[in-house]
Write a protein that holds these residues in place. Structure first.
Motif, PDB file in Angstrom:
ATOM      1  N   ARG A  51     -30.924  23.107 -15.597  1.00 54.29           N
ATOM      2  CA  ARG A  51     -31.913  23.885 -17.039  1.00 54.29           C
ATOM      3  C   ARG A  51     -32.506  25.319 -16.571  1.00 54.29           C
ATOM      4  N   ILE A  52     -32.640  25.808 -15.429  1.00 57.73           N
ATOM      5  CA  ILE A  52     -32.978  27.176 -14.850  1.00 57.73           C
ATOM      6  C   ILE A  52     -31.660  28.374 -14.647  1.00 57.73           C
TER       7      ILE A  52
ATOM      8  N   ARG B  99     -37.784  14.382  -2.297  1.00 55.88           N
ATOM      9  CA  ARG B  99     -37.736  14.864  -3.436  1.00 55.88           C
ATOM     10  C   ARG B  99     -39.427  14.045  -4.067  1.00 55.88           C
TER      11      ARG B  99
ATOM     12  N   LEU C  39     -45.725  31.665  -7.847  1.00 53.19           N
ATOM     13  CA  LEU C  39     -44.728  30.536  -8.580  1.00 53.19           C
ATOM     14  C   LEU C  39     -44.508  29.566  -9.695  1.00 53.19           C
TER      15      LEU C  39
ATOM     16  N   THR D 110     -35.838  27.333  -2.663  1.00 55.54           N
ATOM     17  CA  THR D 110     -37.376  26.396  -2.952  1.00 55.54           C
ATOM     18  C   THR D 110     -36.503  26.650  -4.504  1.00 55.54           C
TER      19      THR D 110
ATOM     20  N   ASP E  47     -32.385  18.402 -17.061  1.00 54.87           N
ATOM     21  CA  ASP E  47     -32.942  18.781 -15.898  1.00 54.87           C
ATOM     22  C   ASP E  47     -32.630  19.704 -14.839  1.00 54.87           C
ATOM     23  N   THR E  48     -31.239  19.235 -14.473  1.00 55.35           N
ATOM     24  CA  THR E  48     -31.050  20.017 -13.075  1.00 55.35           C
ATOM     25  C   THR E  48     -30.441  21.276 -13.542  1.00 55.35           C
TER      26      THR E  48
ATOM     27  N   LEU F  88     -44.083  25.348  -1.387  1.00 55.07           N
ATOM     28  CA  LEU F  88     -43.609  26.453  -2.524  1.00 55.07           C
ATOM     29  C   LEU F  88     -42.394  26.276  -3.591  1.00 55.07           C
ATOM     30  N   ALA F  89     -42.573  25.054  -3.392  1.00 53.06           N
ATOM     31  CA  ALA F  89     -41.767  24.057  -4.349  1.00 53.06           C
ATOM     32  C   ALA F  89     -42.512  23.678  -5.250  1.00 53.06           C
ATOM     33  N   ALA F  90     -41.659  25.040  -6.804  1.00 51.35           N
ATOM     34  CA  ALA F  90     -42.015  25.391  -8.557  1.00 51.35           C
ATOM     35  C   ALA F  90     -41.489  23.989  -9.065  1.00 51.35           C
ATOM     36  N   THR F  91     -41.611  24.419  -9.816  1.00 58.51           N
ATOM     37  CA  THR F  91     -40.671  23.581 -11.232  1.00 58.51           C
ATOM     38  C   THR F  91     -39.840  23.513 -11.477  1.00 58.51           C
ATOM     39  N   GLY F  92     -39.408  25.302 -10.618  1.00 57.14           N
ATOM     40  CA  GLY F  92     -37.364  24.787 -10.421  1.00 57.14           C
ATOM     41  C   GLY F  92     -36.991  23.926  -9.881  1.00 57.14           C
ATOM     42  N   PHE F  93     -37.312  24.009  -8.971  1.00 60.67           N
ATOM     43  CA  PHE F  93     -36.804  23.065  -7.790  1.00 60.67           C
ATOM     44  C   PHE F  93     -37.173  21.426  -7.894  1.00 60.67           C
ATOM     45  N   ARG F  94     -38.538  21.468  -8.376  1.00 62.77           N
ATOM     46  CA  ARG F  94     -38.834  20.304  -8.975  1.00 62.77           C
ATOM     47  C   ARG F  94     -37.815  19.691 -10.548  1.00 62.77           C
ATOM     48  N   ASP F  95     -37.515  20.166 -11.428  1.00 58.84           N
ATOM     49  CA  ASP F  95     -36.201  20.382 -12.593  1.00 58.84           C
ATOM     50  C   ASP F  95     -35.367  19.572 -11.785  1.00 58.84           C
ATOM     51  N   THR F  96     -34.212  20.382 -11.785  1.00 59.27           N
ATOM     52  CA  THR F  96     -33.407  20.741 -10.249  1.00 59.27           C
ATOM     53  C   THR F  96     -33.124  18.889  -9.115  1.00 59.27           C
ATOM     54  N   THR F  97     -34.533  19.074  -8.734  1.00 60.94           N
ATOM     55  CA  THR F  97     -33.723  17.893  -8.077  1.00 60.94           C
ATOM     56  C   THR F  97     -34.709  16.800  -8.690  1.00 60.94           C
TER      57      THR F  97
END
Lengths: 283, 283
Positions: free
Chosen positions: B223-224, B280, B128, B191, B220-221, A213-222
């Motif tokens: 962006r959202i 990660r 998602l 997430t 990146d961190t 359930l980890a989409a691009t937002g989670f990927r970028d943020t982490t």
């Protein structure tokens, strides 16, 4: 202007041929082929591979190999830079410059302002370029192109030495920002070190069940949480005061979000989100 | 298997033709040209532009325009979905399905399990996929390709309705994950929603003086945090319990980092960073 740095035919030594050191070598090769590049490190086999790959001209495990160098870039982890700079300084000729690529500058710069051999000068640097990858295999000749390099002179730094170090980074494509070591550390706590802590704290929440359930937002943020724990532990500890102060500020802001969410304060929550978006959009 | 969804020549209605609604339309066009797409929204001028651009076949501000639809996708902000679904349900024929694209599912799904007209069924969904951009101009026919769509049936949901809604998202290229609305909301707090709060709390620290020191890690961190404050305020408030619990967990983890940094506990700090990197890297 003085002659360009590095001069044609001069020797540049790089201590620590990893991602950053290797990318300096690669950028010098591409932009300034006529310099001789000495790579110095602990692991002879790895350095020989880098030499065979054409990244460096000389591979050595002894600081003596840097004896001819006009400029030495120390690219080892922040907790090794002072020692590595002192070791190599003993081997250099008067007029030689040492700089570094450490992410924390205060202690490094204050320690290396004194007790260096006569005529050898240290000027601290922090090229704001990197990756969560490690090792010279990921070297990138364009890593520094268009990026900022913070240069952190002491009050005693000679203008000529400062200018030559800045010119070195410009040669790699960087834009120079000059500030004191203390200003640098306070600033980078906010723009780099505390974001690393926040990203790691988020990444730690990712249980197996949540992963899909980890989409691009989670990927970028982490993303930055994938960085090398050894390097990052050294950075966070070397900048402990500014990092703990920064963590407090971010946690206060998260607590403000929490209060607004818990109390159903839609206008207050909107204001918090508005400020964040506005500042993010200025990047 | 039942016939494919959507059937050739059938009508699909999209309520809220923004980034998500517009991308559904674009994906249907590319993958399933033989359906008629009715776009419904509040802003007639904007909808007519989307029609002129070829994204939708019919532009309407009244739910009555969806009367023929076999399936309606409600793509409005989470705080409008229940009302929009009820409005449109009154206009539909028996057998019609309604789904949505809301980022929070608990309240929406529980409210829409009852008091819908006979024969009209709601099945909650959360594709998602998204972007910090808004508006149908950013529609992307490939936005859903290879991504996960969470489908959240109630215990009373008929298997046939569930299957048809899942087939609809599969038609757009998505992979289905089925869970209860409550499980979904707890998971997405971790997430997606809490990462948004953390990113916003970090972005808020970025003063003018710090801006040029924000490198790719900071970008990146945070962006959202550029996402629409109105949409995100509604999401955070709709999932308040799980989000506040998640903020607490992340703040506890940040406090553990703070303690390790302040006390100079290198092994403890390494362990915290190791866990984060390991989780990660499993993504």
């Amino acid at each position: 202007m003085t002659s360009s740095v590095p001069e044609q035919g001069s020797t540049i030594a790089i201590v620590g041929v990893g991602l950053i050191g290797g990318s300096i070598a690669a950028a010098l090769r591409r932009r300034h082929a006529a310099v001789r590049i000495v790579g110095i490190g602990r692991n002879a086999a790895r350095l020989e591979q880098a030499q065979q790959a054409g990244l460096i001209d000389v591979a050595a495990t002894s600081p003596a190999a840097a004896g001819d160098a006009a400029l030495v870039a120390i690219c080892t982890p922040v907790d090794r830079i002072v020692e590595d700079a002192r070791d190599i300084a003993r081997c250099l000729r008067p007029g030689a410059l040492i700089t570094d690529a450490g992410s924390v500058k205060g202690r490094i710069c204050s320690e290396l302002q004194h007790d260096l051999p006569e005529g050898v000068t240290f000027v601290g640097s922090h090229p704001l370029a990197g990756s969560e990858k490690n090792g010279w295999e990921h070297s990138d000749a364009e890593l520094f192109e268009g990026r900022v390099c913070v240069v952190t002179p002491a009050s005693s730094t000679q203008p000529d030495a400062l200018q030559r170090v800045e010119e070195f980074w410009r040669t790699l494509g960087m834009r120079i920002v000059r500030m004191s070591p203390e200003e640098h550390d306070r600033a980078l706590a906010i723009t780099s070190h505390v974001p690393h802590v926040a990203a790691a704290a988020l990444a730690a929440q990712l249980t197996d069940a949540l992963r899909e359930l980890a989409a691009t937002g989670f990927r970028d943020t982490t993303r930055i949480a994938a960085g090398d724990p050894e390097l990052w532990a050294a950075i966070l500890l070397a900048n402990a005061d500014s990092v703990t102060a920064g963590i407090d500020r971010v946690m206060e802001q998260m607590a403000a979000f929490r209060t607004a969410i818990e109390s159903g304060d839609e206008p207050g929550l909107r204001r918090l989100l508005d400020v964040a978006r506005e500042r993010r959009n200025q990047l």
